[in-house]
Design a protein around this motif. Structure first.
Motif, PDB file in Angstrom:
ATOM      1  N   CYS A 115       0.856  -1.196   0.000  1.00  0.00           N
ATOM      2  CA  CYS A 115       0.000   0.000   0.000  1.00  0.00           C
ATOM      3  C   CYS A 115       0.881   1.231   0.000  1.00  0.00           C
ATOM      4  O   CYS A 115       1.668   1.458   0.921  1.00  0.00           O
ATOM      5  CB  CYS A 115      -0.931  -0.021   1.206  1.00  0.00           C
ATOM      6  SG  CYS A 115      -2.154  -1.326   1.057  1.00  0.00           S
ATOM      7  N   GLU A 127      -6.443   9.853  -3.061  1.00  0.00           N
ATOM      8  CA  GLU A 127      -6.888  10.977  -2.219  1.00  0.00           C
ATOM      9  C   GLU A 127      -7.002  12.211  -3.109  1.00  0.00           C
ATOM     10  O   GLU A 127      -7.612  12.113  -4.168  1.00  0.00           O
ATOM     11  CB  GLU A 127      -5.952  11.157  -1.019  1.00  0.00           C
ATOM     12  CG  GLU A 127      -5.882   9.857  -0.198  1.00  0.00           C
ATOM     13  CD  GLU A 127      -5.262  10.010   1.174  1.00  0.00           C
ATOM     14  OE1 GLU A 127      -5.319  11.099   1.759  1.00  0.00           O
ATOM     15  OE2 GLU A 127      -4.735   8.998   1.687  1.00  0.00           O
ATOM     16  N   SER A 145       2.202   7.187   7.361  1.00  0.00           N
ATOM     17  CA  SER A 145       2.387   7.970   6.143  1.00  0.00           C
ATOM     18  C   SER A 145       3.108   9.265   6.492  1.00  0.00           C
ATOM     19  O   SER A 145       3.025   9.737   7.618  1.00  0.00           O
ATOM     20  CB  SER A 145       1.033   8.264   5.499  1.00  0.00           C
ATOM     21  OG  SER A 145       0.203   8.963   6.409  1.00  0.00           O
ATOM     22  N   THR A 196      -0.585   8.489  10.980  1.00  0.00           N
ATOM     23  CA  THR A 196      -1.506   8.004  12.015  1.00  0.00           C
ATOM     24  C   THR A 196      -1.212   6.547  12.376  1.00  0.00           C
ATOM     25  O   THR A 196      -1.603   6.092  13.444  1.00  0.00           O
ATOM     26  CB  THR A 196      -2.987   8.049  11.558  1.00  0.00           C
ATOM     27  OG1 THR A 196      -3.256   6.935  10.701  1.00  0.00           O
ATOM     28  CG2 THR A 196      -3.332   9.343  10.870  1.00  0.00           C
ATOM     29  N   GLY A 197      -0.571   5.805  11.473  1.00  0.00           N
ATOM     30  CA  GLY A 197      -0.338   4.396  11.741  1.00  0.00           C
ATOM     31  C   GLY A 197      -1.633   3.595  11.838  1.00  0.00           C
ATOM     32  O   GLY A 197      -1.633   2.482  12.348  1.00  0.00           O
TER      33      GLY A 197
HETATM   34  N1  AMP Z   1      -4.059   6.723   0.326  1.00  0.00           N
HETATM   35  C1  AMP Z   1      -3.334   5.627   0.562  1.00  0.00           C
HETATM   36  N2  AMP Z   1      -3.060   4.765  -0.446  1.00  0.00           N
HETATM   37  C2  AMP Z   1      -2.306   3.659  -0.237  1.00  0.00           C
HETATM   38  N3  AMP Z   1      -1.806   3.314   0.967  1.00  0.00           N
HETATM   39  C3  AMP Z   1      -2.047   4.148   2.008  1.00  0.00           C
HETATM   40  C4  AMP Z   1      -2.829   5.325   1.870  1.00  0.00           C
HETATM   41  N4  AMP Z   1      -2.893   5.941   3.084  1.00  0.00           N
HETATM   42  C5  AMP Z   1      -2.186   5.175   3.943  1.00  0.00           C
HETATM   43  N5  AMP Z   1      -1.672   4.090   3.293  1.00  0.00           N
HETATM   44  C6  AMP Z   1      -0.820   3.016   3.858  1.00  0.00           C
HETATM   45  O1  AMP Z   1      -0.967   2.996   5.269  1.00  0.00           O
HETATM   46  C7  AMP Z   1       0.270   3.312   5.911  1.00  0.00           C
HETATM   47  C8  AMP Z   1      -0.002   4.093   7.172  1.00  0.00           C
HETATM   48  O2  AMP Z   1      -0.616   5.327   6.871  1.00  0.00           O
HETATM   49  P1  AMP Z   1      -1.242   6.270   8.001  1.00  0.00           P
HETATM   50  O3  AMP Z   1      -2.278   5.453   8.701  1.00  0.00           O
HETATM   51  O4  AMP Z   1      -1.792   7.447   7.251  1.00  0.00           O
HETATM   52  O5  AMP Z   1      -0.102   6.620   8.913  1.00  0.00           O
HETATM   53  C9  AMP Z   1       1.079   4.040   4.849  1.00  0.00           C
HETATM   54  O6  AMP Z   1       2.470   3.942   5.089  1.00  0.00           O
HETATM   55  C10 AMP Z   1       0.650   3.292   3.592  1.00  0.00           C
HETATM   56  O7  AMP Z   1       1.333   2.042   3.490  1.00  0.00           O
END
Ligand code: AMP
Ligand code: FAD
Lengths: 257, 315
Positions: A6, A61, A120, A125-126
């Motif tokens: 992802c 997004e 990200s 947010t993890g």
């Molecule tokens: N829009 C997105 N498209 C693909 N993978 C995502 C997306 N947003 C978050 N991820 C995956 O989820 C992980 C954690 O994202 P987050 O929860 O925003 O910290 C990222 O490192 C990506 O591997």
């Protein structure tokens, strides 16, 4: 072994400026997040050992050029890419992102291992990896700094707040990686050229049989904290600057208390 | 009474959340329940009851050993139901941060992670967390029936806890994990507490080699400061992870933060923005750290540090 990574694209944070305490992202180019590059590299390394296919999965997004930007993942070694782009997903929350990614993983079909960044670059947010793991009923291992797969299982070393652990989970499983896991290789011209002919699909929500997601959160405000700094640069020789600095610290009451 | 539920695998963090949770729960008309899971949870439960939780749910089920995210999320979801909880506060340690969203997903709940402030405004919880890599603070509300917040350790003060004698409950839980712990070892010593340090010297990639960090140590010794670092140096394993300052490390508030060979990217500087004074040594006049600094010395650290240490010794 078939791996889905992802991959998010986010505004290049080095170029985001703060104006009237608000982050200005207009005209800032997007790029693949740093930790997602680590995840891609880990996938490519696992494929080198075990064979199989690597698919990069990206929910656009608000990045209108996601299908272009994701080609970097193909140049880094992914075999295929899937981008989900839909006007209803311009500013999704993490529950919505996870629901869409989980549906896309199901549609992609073959997936033994699902890789994420630990967070990200912009949101950090993890949440997304853990939410997708729950939606797909997969075991999850977070914060991997080493990952190996053999005999239907994934084995990861990870560094937690107080200990180093080695964990094993049966495949299929979801793993999130930290930056220590590898040094992503920068694709050369050959790889960039080759990436152009690799399969890339763009799906909308309807292709996943989903409707617009109901939001789970509301952003009340998002402002920079106010900073008021003196911005004094000392001049002169090294000794003069050191002297002026120490005098300033004494005057500020930081030293010689 | 509906409840605000508190959980962390770390007892100190859980006690802070009970103390902070009490005030929020009072404003929301909720009781406070705490959860202790895993082998040894019984001892934690007494501490949580003493810290002021009205009730403490305890389970020493073997599936919780090592706190695997799948089992802990499942156990917490069952307790949320039994306790009638509408708000869940989880300590945002690495374990908590990987568990909270899984729990939220089970509950169909919204979740805010890395929460650095949590207040009640107009009868609703508003959580603050860093966004854009730390450049801004997003204030977020959840609109789901159950709300999950992963709250950073030290967001609340455990001191505020009113001593109590909560009841201990042993819920019947059905939990299992698919993840096996093959091996684990404690991290090597060298623990520092950057949160409490009044003076911090932060070192970054401007140092060419691990041995050269001695220059930073000497400067810190002359100042009476503690050494922290950027994530890059911890990634090289030149220094331990508990010395990282920034988004994924310590958020500090010293009287002086003196950075050396640090570029000043936002994920780092977010950890020092509350410092009373920020100073920087960097050879690049354009380094972003100078925009955030009160005092700057543009120069090669290999020349500046010995001179600075020398001058400080004469104070
Ligand atoms: N829009 C997105 N498209 C693909 N993978 C995502 C997306 N947003 C978050 N991820 C995956 O989820 C992980 C954690 O994202 P987050 O929860 O925003 O910290 C990222 O490192 C990506 O591997
Ligand atoms: C999701 C996420 C979370 C992160 N969390 C954190 C975090 O919590 N903490 C953190 O620190 N980072 C974090 N980072 C990493 C961060 O983005 C930067 O990569 C990192 O802070 C840079 O470290 P640095 O300043 O040591 O190195 P660099 O950016 O490489 O800077 C080195 C500096 O040293 C200067 N220099 C070089 N030689 C000399 C010399 N001889 N004398 C003087 N100056 C010299 C250079 O001019 C340069 O400015 C995170 C990144 C991501 C994506």
């Amino acid at each position: 072994m078939d791996i889905v990574v992802c991959v998010k694209t986010n505004p290049d944070l080095q170029m985001v400026r703060i104006k009237n305490r608000e982050a200005v992202t207009e005209a800032v180019p997007y790029k693949i997040g740093d930790l997602e590059k680590n995840a891609l590299q880990a996938a490519v390394d696992l494929r080198a050992a075990a064979g199989g296919k690597v698919t990069a999965l990206c929910l656009a997004e608000s990045n209108r050029k996601a299908a272009e930007d994701i080609k970097v993942a193909l140049a880094m070694g992914a075999d295929e890419a899937v981008v989900i782009d839909d006007p209803a997903l311009a500013a999704p929350d993490q529950a919505a992102i996870a629901a869409v990614l989980a549906a896309a993983v199901k549609k992609i079909g073959a997936c033994d291992l699902l890789l994420f960044g630990e967070g990200s670059s912009d949101n950090y947010t993890g949440q997304v990896g853990a939410r997708v793991a729950e939606l797909l009923g997969l075991p999850q291992i977070g914060y991997a700094r080493k990952v190996e797969a053999a005999d239907g299982a994934v084995r990861c070393e990870r560094s937690m707040d107080d200990m180093i652990e080695t964990l094993e989970a049966p495949l299929p499983a979801a793993v999130t990686v930290v930056s220590e896991i590898n040094e992503p290789t920068i694709p050369g011209l050959m790889q960039i050229m080759k990436a152009k002919s690799k399969p890339l699909q763009v799906w909308a929500l309807a292709d996943l049989g989903l409707g617009a997601p109901a939001p789970v959160r509301e952003i009340v405000s998002n402002l920079a904290e106010e900073q008021d700094r003196k911005n004094i640069l000392f001049e002169g020789t090294v000794a003069e600057q050191a002297d002026a600095f120490v005098n300033a610290l004494i005057k500020e009451g930081v030293l010689g208390r | 009474m509906a409840a605000l539920l508190v959980y962390s695998e770390r007892v100190d963090t859980a006690c802070e959340l009970v103390a902070g949770g009490k005030e929020l729960a009072a404003a929301l008309g909720l009781g406070v329940s705490a959860v202790a899971l895993g082998p040894g949870a019984g001892a934690a439960a007494s501490a949580l009851a003493a810290a002021g939780a009205d009730s403490v749910y305890v389970s020493e089920d073997a599936a919780f050993e090592g706190w695997p995210a799948d089992a802990v999320a499942a156990g917490l979801a069952q307790i949320v139901e039994q306790a009638g909880a509408s708000v869940v506060l989880v300590g945002s340690t690495r374990r908590g941060k990987e568990t909270a969203p899984r729990l939220a997903q089970k509950l169909g709940a919204g979740c805010v992670s890395d929460v650095s402030s949590l207040v009640v405004e107009d009868g609703d919880l508003v959580a603050g967390r860093y966004a854009f890599g730390g450049a801004t603070v997003a204030r977020e509300k959840l609109v789901t029936a159950v709300k999950v917040f992963a709250v950073m350790p030290k967001t609340f003060d455990a001191e505020g806890a009113s001593a109590g004698a909560g009841t201990v409950v042993s819920p019947a839980l059905s939990v299992s994990t698919a993840v096996k712990v093959v091996d684990h070892r404690a991290k090597e010593g060298d623990h520092v507490n950057l949160d409490a340090a009044p003076l911090i010297v932060g070192v970054g990639r401007g140092f060419n080699a691990r041995e050269d960090l001695a220059l930073g140590d000497e400067l810190a010794a002359a100042l009476g400061a503690v050494v922290g670092c950027t994530k890059s140096l911890a990634d090289f394993e030149w220094l331990g992870e508990d010395r990282i300052i920034g988004l994924s490390g310590a958020k500090t508030a010293p009287d002086l933060y003196l950075s050396v060979g640090v570029s000043g990217q936002i994920q780092h500087t977010v950890g020092v923005s509350a410092a009373k004074l920020i100073a920087a040594v960097n050879k690049d006049k354009e380094a972003p750290i100078f925009a955030l600094a009160d005092y700057g010395i543009v120069g090669d650290l290999y020349e500046v540090l010995p001179a600075l240490t020398e001058r400080l010794k004469s104070v």
